[in-house]
Design an enzyme around this catalytic site. Structure first.
Site, PDB file in Angstrom:
ATOM      1  CG  ASP A  16      -2.042  -0.938   1.191  1.00  0.00           C
ATOM      2  OD1 ASP A  16      -2.072  -1.762   0.265  1.00  0.00           O
ATOM      3  OD2 ASP A  16      -2.901  -0.881   2.087  1.00  0.00           O
ATOM      4  CG  HIS A  71       2.229  -0.144   4.316  1.00  0.00           C
ATOM      5  ND1 HIS A  71       1.994  -1.130   5.260  1.00  0.00           N
ATOM      6  CD2 HIS A  71       1.073   0.579   4.223  1.00  0.00           C
ATOM      7  CE1 HIS A  71       0.754  -1.007   5.713  1.00  0.00           C
ATOM      8  NE2 HIS A  71       0.171   0.009   5.111  1.00  0.00           N
TER       9      HIS A  71
END
Length: 241
Positions: free
Chosen positions: A59, A200
């Site tokens: 992400d 991430h």
């Protein structure tokens, strides 16, 4: 002025009430701030399959510093992943989007500004989709709400907009920067067939994520797991057949 005198019994009951209310509030806050513990009906957070296949997802990118390092590792390990990009970052880094597609990765939609409340849900989804399409010629299919927060109304709106809400079932918690070993353990100790793993590649400094990625892939493979994109994983889901 009146002076109120509480009996011992009333005082204890009052304290019990405060502790009970406080406990409920604390539990509510914990639930709301840890969406990885919530399995929201109607979302895609795992595949129902006995096959030892999992999906790595990233992400908050693309990031000009950390995303290339992550892509280098994935290329070396011959792994394809799914990247949920922010529209704002996508617009600033179109070459990274092109590299993602060229190297066989999947691009998901993470909104434009990482707005937890998603006040302009459709507008932000469309802005991000347009940024991805402008750079790659591909539209996004999966949408991951910032923080994993999604209401029933937002879920319905996302579906009407042609996207599938994708959450996760294993949180690496790399967003806490707990140390490389802890990130690896968070994944390897909680993985199961059909898992969607949250990591991430943007948002903050992600050097711990970069350092943990290779060991995570190696450990999963040592346990017999194969890694796939979300779309590939979804084809194995017994509930979609």
């Amino acid at each position: 002025m009146r002076i109120y005198v509480l009996s011992r019994q009333k005082l204890l009951l009052g304290l019990l009430f405060l502790f009970t209310v406080g406990g409920i509030l604390a539990i509510t806050q914990f639930t709301l701030t840890t969406p990885s513990l919530v399995r929201t009906p109607g979302t895609y957070y795992m595949a129902n399959t006995p096959e030892k296949v999992v999906a790595l997802t990233f992400d908050d990118g693309p990031d000009p510093i950390d995303t290339p390092d992550i892509l280098d590792i994935l290329k070396e390990k011959e792994v394809r992943a799914t990247f949920f990009v922010l529209g704002k970052a996508a617009q600033s880094n179109p070459d990274l989007l092109k590299r993602l597609v060229k190297e066989g990765h999947e691009i998901g939609n993470h909104g434009f500004n990482h707005d937890y409340q998603q006040r302009h849900l459709v507008k932000e989804m469309n802005q991000t989709d347009q940024a991805v399409y402008a750079a790659t010629g591909y539209h996004t299919y999966f949408y991951r709400p910032p923080g994993g927060f999604v209401s029933k109304t937002q879920l319905e709106t996302t579906n009407r907009n042609g996207h599938v809400v994708a959450l996760w079932s294993v949180d690496s918690k790399d967003w806490r920067n707990p140390g490389v070993k802890q990130i690896v353990d968070n994944v390897v100790k909680n993985v199961f067939p059909g898992s969607i793993i949250l990591m991430h590649d943007g948002g903050y400094q992600r050097s711990q994520t970069v350092k943990s990625l290779g060991p995570i892939i190696d450990a999963l493979r040592a346990r017999g797991y194969r890694l796939a994109t979300l779309s590939e994983l979804k084809t194995l889901d017994s509930e979609t057949k």
